[in-house]
Motif scaffolding. Sequence first.
Motif, PDB file in Angstrom:
ATOM      1  N   ASP A 135      53.971   2.971 -45.428  1.00 40.32           N
ATOM      2  CA  ASP A 135      52.781   3.775 -45.135  1.00 40.32           C
ATOM      3  C   ASP A 135      51.867   3.085 -44.121  1.00 40.32           C
ATOM      4  O   ASP A 135      50.647   3.294 -44.121  1.00 40.32           O
ATOM      5  N   CYS A 136      52.447   2.272 -43.244  1.00 36.97           N
ATOM      6  CA  CYS A 136      51.615   1.487 -42.320  1.00 36.97           C
ATOM      7  C   CYS A 136      50.846   2.352 -41.337  1.00 36.97           C
ATOM      8  O   CYS A 136      49.900   1.879 -40.694  1.00 36.97           O
ATOM      9  N   GLY A 137      51.211   3.624 -41.214  1.00 36.94           N
ATOM     10  CA  GLY A 137      50.453   4.516 -40.343  1.00 36.94           C
ATOM     11  C   GLY A 137      49.091   4.891 -40.914  1.00 36.94           C
ATOM     12  O   GLY A 137      48.197   5.299 -40.164  1.00 36.94           O
ATOM     13  N   LEU A 138      48.912   4.713 -42.230  1.00 33.71           N
ATOM     14  CA  LEU A 138      47.643   5.107 -42.855  1.00 33.71           C
ATOM     15  C   LEU A 138      46.438   4.346 -42.297  1.00 33.71           C
ATOM     16  O   LEU A 138      45.452   4.968 -41.886  1.00 33.71           O
ATOM     17  N   PRO A 139      46.469   3.000 -42.290  1.00 37.34           N
ATOM     18  CA  PRO A 139      45.291   2.302 -41.748  1.00 37.34           C
ATOM     19  C   PRO A 139      45.034   2.620 -40.278  1.00 37.34           C
ATOM     20  O   PRO A 139      43.875   2.618 -39.842  1.00 37.34           O
ATOM     21  N   LEU A 140      46.084   2.909 -39.517  1.00 39.01           N
ATOM     22  CA  LEU A 140      45.895   3.264 -38.107  1.00 39.01           C
ATOM     23  C   LEU A 140      45.218   4.629 -37.975  1.00 39.01           C
ATOM     24  O   LEU A 140      44.378   4.828 -37.092  1.00 39.01           O
ATOM     25  N   MET A 141      45.568   5.557 -38.858  1.00 42.11           N
ATOM     26  CA  MET A 141      44.929   6.873 -38.842  1.00 42.11           C
ATOM     27  C   MET A 141      43.478   6.767 -39.309  1.00 42.11           C
ATOM     28  O   MET A 141      42.587   7.438 -38.767  1.00 42.11           O
ATOM     29  N   VAL A 142      43.217   5.914 -40.300  1.00 41.91           N
ATOM     30  CA  VAL A 142      41.848   5.707 -40.772  1.00 41.91           C
ATOM     31  C   VAL A 142      40.972   5.176 -39.642  1.00 41.91           C
ATOM     32  O   VAL A 142      39.825   5.583 -39.463  1.00 41.91           O
ATOM     33  N   GLN A 143      41.545   4.250 -38.865  1.00 49.09           N
ATOM     34  CA  GLN A 143      40.801   3.664 -37.753  1.00 49.09           C
ATOM     35  C   GLN A 143      40.565   4.678 -36.630  1.00 49.09           C
ATOM     36  O   GLN A 143      39.507   4.685 -36.001  1.00 49.09           O
ATOM     37  N   ALA A 144      41.540   5.549 -36.393  1.00 44.10           N
ATOM     38  CA  ALA A 144      41.465   6.470 -35.248  1.00 44.10           C
ATOM     39  C   ALA A 144      40.613   7.701 -35.513  1.00 44.10           C
ATOM     40  O   ALA A 144      39.982   8.232 -34.588  1.00 44.10           O
ATOM     41  N   PHE A 145      40.591   8.169 -36.769  1.00 44.09           N
ATOM     42  CA  PHE A 145      39.899   9.424 -37.082  1.00 44.09           C
ATOM     43  C   PHE A 145      38.824   9.181 -38.138  1.00 44.09           C
ATOM     44  O   PHE A 145      39.132   8.750 -39.256  1.00 44.09           O
ATOM     45  N   SER A 146      37.585   9.500 -37.803  1.00 42.21           N
ATOM     46  CA  SER A 146      36.465   9.237 -38.706  1.00 42.21           C
ATOM     47  C   SER A 146      36.580  10.002 -40.015  1.00 42.21           C
ATOM     48  O   SER A 146      36.077   9.560 -41.045  1.00 42.21           O
ATOM     49  N   GLY A 147      37.250  11.162 -39.996  1.00 41.06           N
ATOM     50  CA  GLY A 147      37.350  11.961 -41.209  1.00 41.06           C
ATOM     51  C   GLY A 147      38.642  11.779 -41.990  1.00 41.06           C
ATOM     52  O   GLY A 147      38.872  12.481 -42.989  1.00 41.06           O
ATOM     53  N   PHE A 148      39.492  10.839 -41.549  1.00 36.88           N
ATOM     54  CA  PHE A 148      40.802  10.742 -42.196  1.00 36.88           C
ATOM     55  C   PHE A 148      40.714  10.200 -43.622  1.00 36.88           C
ATOM     56  O   PHE A 148      41.438  10.650 -44.513  1.00 36.88           O
ATOM     57  N   ARG A 149      39.831   9.239 -43.863  1.00 36.62           N
ATOM     58  CA  ARG A 149      39.699   8.696 -45.210  1.00 36.62           C
ATOM     59  C   ARG A 149      39.265   9.801 -46.189  1.00 36.62           C
ATOM     60  O   ARG A 149      39.790   9.901 -47.297  1.00 36.62           O
ATOM     61  N   GLU A 150      38.324  10.614 -45.770  1.00 40.97           N
ATOM     62  CA  GLU A 150      37.865  11.725 -46.613  1.00 40.97           C
ATOM     63  C   GLU A 150      38.971  12.750 -46.798  1.00 40.97           C
ATOM     64  O   GLU A 150      39.118  13.342 -47.875  1.00 40.97           O
ATOM     65  N   PHE A 151      39.762  12.961 -45.742  1.00 42.21           N
ATOM     66  CA  PHE A 151      40.898  13.877 -45.841  1.00 42.21           C
ATOM     67  C   PHE A 151      41.860  13.418 -46.928  1.00 42.21           C
ATOM     68  O   PHE A 151      42.323  14.222 -47.750  1.00 42.21           O
ATOM     69  N   LEU A 152      42.154  12.127 -46.962  1.00 45.64           N
ATOM     70  CA  LEU A 152      43.063  11.596 -47.978  1.00 45.64           C
ATOM     71  C   LEU A 152      42.483  11.763 -49.379  1.00 45.64           C
ATOM     72  O   LEU A 152      43.207  12.097 -50.324  1.00 45.64           O
ATOM     73  N   GLN A 153      41.195  11.524 -49.504  1.00 48.90           N
ATOM     74  CA  GLN A 153      40.564  11.618 -50.813  1.00 48.90           C
ATOM     75  C   GLN A 153      40.545  13.045 -51.335  1.00 48.90           C
ATOM     76  O   GLN A 153      40.604  13.280 -52.545  1.00 48.90           O
ATOM     77  N   SER A 154      40.482  14.008 -50.424  1.00 51.73           N
ATOM     78  CA  SER A 154      40.455  15.416 -50.829  1.00 51.73           C
ATOM     79  C   SER A 154      41.845  16.029 -50.924  1.00 51.73           C
ATOM     80  O   SER A 154      42.003  17.138 -51.436  1.00 51.73           O
ATOM     81  N   SER A 155      42.852  15.295 -50.443  1.00 53.60           N
ATOM     82  CA  SER A 155      44.221  15.812 -50.447  1.00 53.60           C
ATOM     83  C   SER A 155      44.880  15.539 -51.792  1.00 53.60           C
ATOM     84  O   SER A 155      44.708  14.472 -52.372  1.00 53.60           O
ATOM     85  N   PRO A 156      45.670  16.499 -52.320  1.00 52.07           N
ATOM     86  CA  PRO A 156      46.379  16.256 -53.582  1.00 52.07           C
ATOM     87  C   PRO A 156      47.259  15.016 -53.499  1.00 52.07           C
ATOM     88  O   PRO A 156      47.319  14.214 -54.407  1.00 52.07           O
ATOM     89  N   GLY A 157      47.944  14.856 -52.392  1.00 49.84           N
ATOM     90  CA  GLY A 157      48.722  13.638 -52.171  1.00 49.84           C
ATOM     91  C   GLY A 157      49.969  13.498 -53.016  1.00 49.84           C
ATOM     92  O   GLY A 157      50.613  12.452 -53.018  1.00 49.84           O
ATOM     93  N   PHE A 158      50.345  14.537 -53.764  1.00 54.52           N
ATOM     94  CA  PHE A 158      51.501  14.409 -54.649  1.00 54.52           C
ATOM     95  C   PHE A 158      52.816  14.723 -53.941  1.00 54.52           C
ATOM     96  O   PHE A 158      53.879  14.364 -54.425  1.00 54.52           O
ATOM     97  N   ASN A 159      52.754  15.401 -52.820  1.00 53.80           N
ATOM     98  CA  ASN A 159      53.972  15.833 -52.145  1.00 53.80           C
ATOM     99  C   ASN A 159      53.941  15.337 -50.702  1.00 53.80           C
ATOM    100  O   ASN A 159      53.107  15.776 -49.913  1.00 53.80           O
ATOM    101  N   VAL A 160      54.841  14.416 -50.364  1.00 57.88           N
ATOM    102  CA  VAL A 160      54.801  13.820 -49.026  1.00 57.88           C
ATOM    103  C   VAL A 160      55.108  14.845 -47.941  1.00 57.88           C
ATOM    104  O   VAL A 160      54.594  14.734 -46.828  1.00 57.88           O
ATOM    105  N   THR A 161      55.932  15.829 -48.278  1.00 59.74           N
ATOM    106  CA  THR A 161      56.249  16.864 -47.297  1.00 59.74           C
ATOM    107  C   THR A 161      55.003  17.673 -46.953  1.00 59.74           C
ATOM    108  O   THR A 161      54.717  17.951 -45.778  1.00 59.74           O
TER     109      THR A 161
END
Length: 274
Positions: A135-161
Amino acid sequence: MNDSRFNSLIPPQPEVLVEIARLLKAENPDQGRIAALIKTDVALYSVVLKSINSPYYGLRVGVTSIEHAISLLGLEQIYNLVRLTILRNTLKKTGRMERFWDTAKDVSQLSLNIAAKLRLRLNKDDVYTLGMLHDCGLPLMVQAFSGFREFLQSSPGFNVTELDKQERESFGFSHYQVGARMAERWNLPQHVADAIRLQPQMDAVLADEVDTDEKTRHLLAVLALAQDISSEYRYYWRIQPTQQLDQLRSALRFLATTDYDYLTLKEKLIDEMT
């Protein structure tokens, strides 16, 4: 996909890593020069020596110098270690993500244990690297997009697809794509980069419906088991799990492992972790 924005997310390799890779291409690589390059970075030097003396390598003697480490492990394995160390340090600069790294550490160690218990003939470094960087792309997305951390927190996250789909729709590309591109740019083995990219298609990959290397299939199957065990362990400590039951079943079928054998293995590994 916005290729320029996508590519801009990938941090460049430090010069020391580029130079080591260049030296390794020589017919007779200069071991002394490679050791000297590693020692130019005191922090890197100390971390590499600490890693070499860890149980992971199982060396019977203590290693006190890079030259000694090269003589014991060989240049290729030292390069793999240096690259992974620098890559992890680079990703950690993207901000506070302690839970991310705790999980990555769990999954990498579990992946090694699973591969050993099932007696799979996989490259140990590949297994550990995928576990650490899947999942090494996660910290890069967090750094690039100001809303990505909030997106992850609001996402169910149970299905990778579904997560892959939502990320593409919201940001133009997914962290699986970003992680795979970084692996390629940093010259990790292609089957490792493919395993990172193909996580959302794991069921199809393990069913041989996607054209990819057999090493990639085995790495993904081991990763699925490691993620399942890590999730249950994290749930034990009241951290929300990420269940991937369909992928788990596909992985067990691919590895020809029964539910009973897996549950026994799972219980044993969780006991070791606690």
